[in-house]
Design a protein around this motif. Structure first.
Motif, PDB file in Angstrom:
ATOM      1  N   TYR A   1      -6.271  -1.440 -14.410  1.00  7.08           N
ATOM      2  CA  TYR A   1      -5.380  -0.552 -15.147  1.00  7.08           C
ATOM      3  C   TYR A   1      -5.598   0.911 -14.735  1.00  7.08           C
TER       4      TYR A   1
ATOM      5  N   LYS B   1      -6.928   1.976 -11.957  1.00 10.40           N
ATOM      6  CA  LYS B   1      -6.519   2.175 -10.570  1.00 10.40           C
ATOM      7  C   LYS B   1      -5.021   2.348 -10.453  1.00 10.40           C
ATOM      8  N   ILE B   2      -4.277   1.597 -11.228  1.00  7.64           N
ATOM      9  CA  ILE B   2      -2.812   1.723 -11.205  1.00  7.64           C
ATOM     10  C   ILE B   2      -2.376   3.078 -11.750  1.00  7.64           C
ATOM     11  N   ARG B   3      -2.987   3.485 -12.855  1.00  4.82           N
ATOM     12  CA  ARG B   3      -2.616   4.756 -13.486  1.00  4.82           C
ATOM     13  C   ARG B   3      -3.213   5.961 -12.764  1.00  4.82           C
TER      14      ARG B   3
END
Length: 89
Positions: free
Chosen positions: A83, A85-87
């Motif tokens: 999460y 890493k995505i954000r």
């Protein structure tokens, strides 16, 4: 009197876990740690009663609880890392 110290330990751990879960609603890692403390308290209580009543099956059940709790923590941390890493926080 002395044989019930384990029960007191389990109740204190359970209370600390619940208090930690309630007061750390914004911090996800501390919430996961609080859930682990609650599961540890339940495991200690089951172990206490299994030793008190000479029940081996309960000890196997405690091993199962600890294994599931460890797997749950690993999955939770992996989801949080993905999460973040995505954000890109």
């Amino acid at each position: 009197m002395c044989e019930y110290i384990n029960m007191d330990l389990a109740l204190i751990l359970f209370g600390l876990g619940v208090i930690g879960f309630i007061f750390n609603r914004n911090n996800l890692i501390l919430m996961i740690i609080s859930i682990e403390i609650i599961l540890l308290a339940v495991s200690v209580m089951i172990l206490f009663f299994s030793w008190h009543f000479n029940d081996v099956l309960a000890e196997v059940f405690v091993l199962y609880i600890i294994a599931v709790a460890g797997a749950k923590s690993a999955i939770d941390l992996a989801i949080m890392i993905a999460y973040f890493k995505i954000r890109k926080i």
